[in-house]
Each structure stands twice: as C-alpha cells, then as structure tokens.
Scaffold this active site. Structure first.
Site, mmCIF file in Angstrom:
data_model
loop_
_atom_site.group_PDB
_atom_site.id
_atom_site.type_symbol
_atom_site.label_atom_id
_atom_site.label_comp_id
_atom_site.label_asym_id
_atom_site.label_seq_id
_atom_site.Cartn_x
_atom_site.Cartn_y
_atom_site.Cartn_z
ATOM 1 C CB SER A 93 98.699 -21.365 27.314
ATOM 2 O OG SER A 93 97.616 -20.531 27.461
ATOM 3 C CB THR B 190 102.591 -13.772 31.765
ATOM 4 O OG1 THR B 190 102.036 -13.373 30.865
ATOM 5 C CG2 THR B 190 103.210 -14.960 31.390
ATOM 6 C CD GLN C 99 90.948 -1.336 14.043
ATOM 7 O OE1 GLN C 99 90.124 -1.187 14.905
ATOM 8 N NE2 GLN C 99 91.366 -0.192 13.645
ATOM 9 C CD GLU D 232 95.456 -10.801 16.846
ATOM 10 O OE1 GLU D 232 96.176 -11.127 18.017
ATOM 11 O OE2 GLU D 232 93.927 -11.004 16.627
ATOM 12 C CB THR E 216 87.325 -10.202 19.215
ATOM 13 O OG1 THR E 216 88.844 -10.049 19.066
ATOM 14 C CG2 THR E 216 87.371 -11.550 18.543
ATOM 15 C CB SER E 217 88.376 -5.647 20.458
ATOM 16 O OG SER E 217 89.772 -6.123 20.103
ATOM 17 C CB VAL F 101 84.575 -4.086 32.120
ATOM 18 C CG1 VAL F 101 84.868 -4.405 33.496
ATOM 19 C CG2 VAL F 101 83.271 -4.807 31.631
ATOM 20 C CG ASP G 159 92.330 -18.195 25.688
ATOM 21 O OD1 ASP G 159 92.969 -18.143 24.652
ATOM 22 O OD2 ASP G 159 93.159 -17.668 26.765
#
Length: 277
Positions: free
Chosen positions: A10, A45, A119, A121, A154-155, A191, A200
């Site tokens: 995007s 958005t 997680q 996904e 990633t998480s 955070v 990204d």
C-alpha cells in the site's frame, strides 16, 4: 552488484505505511527499490478521514506487464504485505475471506523464502494452536515444511520470562529446506501506543538484514528489532512532546519518525538480544 527489490504494498500520501515504511529504510541500506502501490490512500485508516483508491488484480497486473515488456523485471527479492486480493505473502489473514486461506497455504506460502506471520496467522496457516514455546517451534517447523526457509513469528501471547511488559517473538531458519540451522526467541519491550507501519518496517528490515547476514538469524533479528525499537522510541518521545502533558497523541503525531531515524537504520545499536533455543 546492485540488489534490487520489487515492493508491492500500500501507499499513503502522508505518513508511513506499506511502501512508505519499506522503501526509505531499504534504500538507506543500499537496496534499489521499485514499488507497485496496491493501495493509494491520503493517509492510513487510523485517522478519522481518508480518501483514495484500491487497485484491482488486473490493474496490478498491467503495471507489472509494463515492467516486463521493457525487460526490467529482474529482481533479487519481492516484498509484499497486506493486499486486498488473492495475492500477497503475509499479514493478510484479517483482510481476506476465509475461503482464500487454501490459496495462501498451497500457493503463496510455498513460493515465499521468508514469512513474518503473527501468532494468529501462523495458527491459521498450520491449523495448530500455540500455547507454549514448544508449540511455536513445532508450528515454525510446519511452516518450513510448506516452503519458506525463514519463519519469524513477530508477536505472540506467550508469557515472557522478563514479565508482562515484554512481547515474545520467535524465529527459525533453515538452509536448503533440509536442516534447522538456528531457532531464536526475543523478548521485546511493549509500548503503550498504537503505531501503524511497524509491521511493514519489520518485514523490510528482516529482508535487508537476512540478506546482509544470510547465515545468522540471531544477528538479523537483533538488528531488525533494534531498528524498530529505536524508531518507536523516537516516535513516542516526539508524539508525547507535541501532544502535551496528560494528552494521548493523535494518529498524526504517532506517524513513524523514519527520516529522523536514518542513522539507527544504517547502524542500529543492539537493544534487544535474541536467545538461541
């Protein structure tokens, strides 16, 4: 020799998300980056208002055909994130119909060298739940068996040994699809703010640092996450200063301080260390 990336993501006029989050950091690290904008919005958005267009699969194909007709479609890497269609590599499960999941499992993931699911996904792709570090390792191995040599979750919701102020990420790397060479865990400080474009940036930095450290996932992930930490710290410091005391920063104030973080992108001081499993 130049290393060239085709980034299909995007685009926003204002702020940093998709190609805006990926292009500058990659260029700073010496990569040539060609971009196809799958979405063109005024801003992300998370703002109260946004305007713009979403390209169809046919419109995306036309752009690539132009590159191909000129015989300038030779790329070392293709980087892609959230696409509103049946094409893409990762971070898309929230945005596409469930009936497209088999396409990702059977066609998209096998074509990828690196994937960066969260997680949720990773569980969708494998059909397995992750409730422990052992489960996560098994899921990453399953994802390896589908094709990718590098998998980074990633998480996750897994508890960190450092406490609930830390987020757990895990990674695994195979060479030639035959043997796991390294599996790691990272405990990343949380955070209390909502940032857009960090995923990204993460994917772009992981591409860069795995290219620069092809046999050292630990180092690549440490540099990737440390870049994110530096950018986020600079962003939240700026946002709080601009917002003023006891006021929550706005989406505009929380836009990533990317240009201001150029030196940290080029040579990040390591602030998060990975643990080899």
């Amino acid at each position: 020799m130049d290393c060239r990336v085709l980034s299909v993501q995007s685009h926003v006029v204002r702020g940093y998300v998709g190609n805006k989050s990926a292009s500058f950091p990659l260029q700073v690290l010496g990569f040539e980056v060609d971009t196809i904008n799958s979405v063109q919005f005024s801003n992300h958005t998370g703002y109260e208002h946004w305007k713009g267009q979403v390209l169809t699969a046919d419109e995306l194909h036309v752009l690539y055909e132009g590159i191909k007709l000129n015989n300038v479609n030779q790329y070392d890497y293709v980087l892609t994130g959230t696409l509103m269609s049946a094409i893409g590599l990762n971070r898309i499960m929230y945005y596409v119909p469930e009936n497209l999941l088999p396409i990702y499992r059977c066609k998209v993931v096998p074509a990828a060298d690196i994937i960066t699911p969260n997680q949720f996904e990773a569980e969708l792709l494998t059909g397995r739940n992750i409730s422990s570090e052992k489960d996560a390792v098994e899921v990453m191995n399953l994802l390896h068996s589908m094709g990718p040599d590098t998998v980074v979750i990633t998480s996750s919701d897994l508890p960190s040994p450092l406490g609930d102020q830390y987020l757990v990420a895990l990674g695994s790397q195979k060479r030639d699809g035959t043997m796991v060479t390294q599996q790691i865990r990272m405990d990343i400080p949380r955070v209390d703010a909502v940032f857009v474009g960090t995923g990204d940036l993460f994917a772009a930095m992981l591409l860069a640092w795995t290219h620069l450290h092809p046999d050292n996932l630990k180092m690549a992930c440490e540099k990737t996450v440390s870049v994110l930490c530096h950018v986020i710290k600079r962003t939240i410091t700026y946002a709080k200063e601009v917002a003023g005391p006891n006021r929550r920063p706005s989406p505009a104030q929380l836009e990533l301080r990317m240009v201001q973080s150029k030196a940290d992108i080029e040579d990040p001081a390591i602030v998060v260390n990975a643990v080899v499993l």
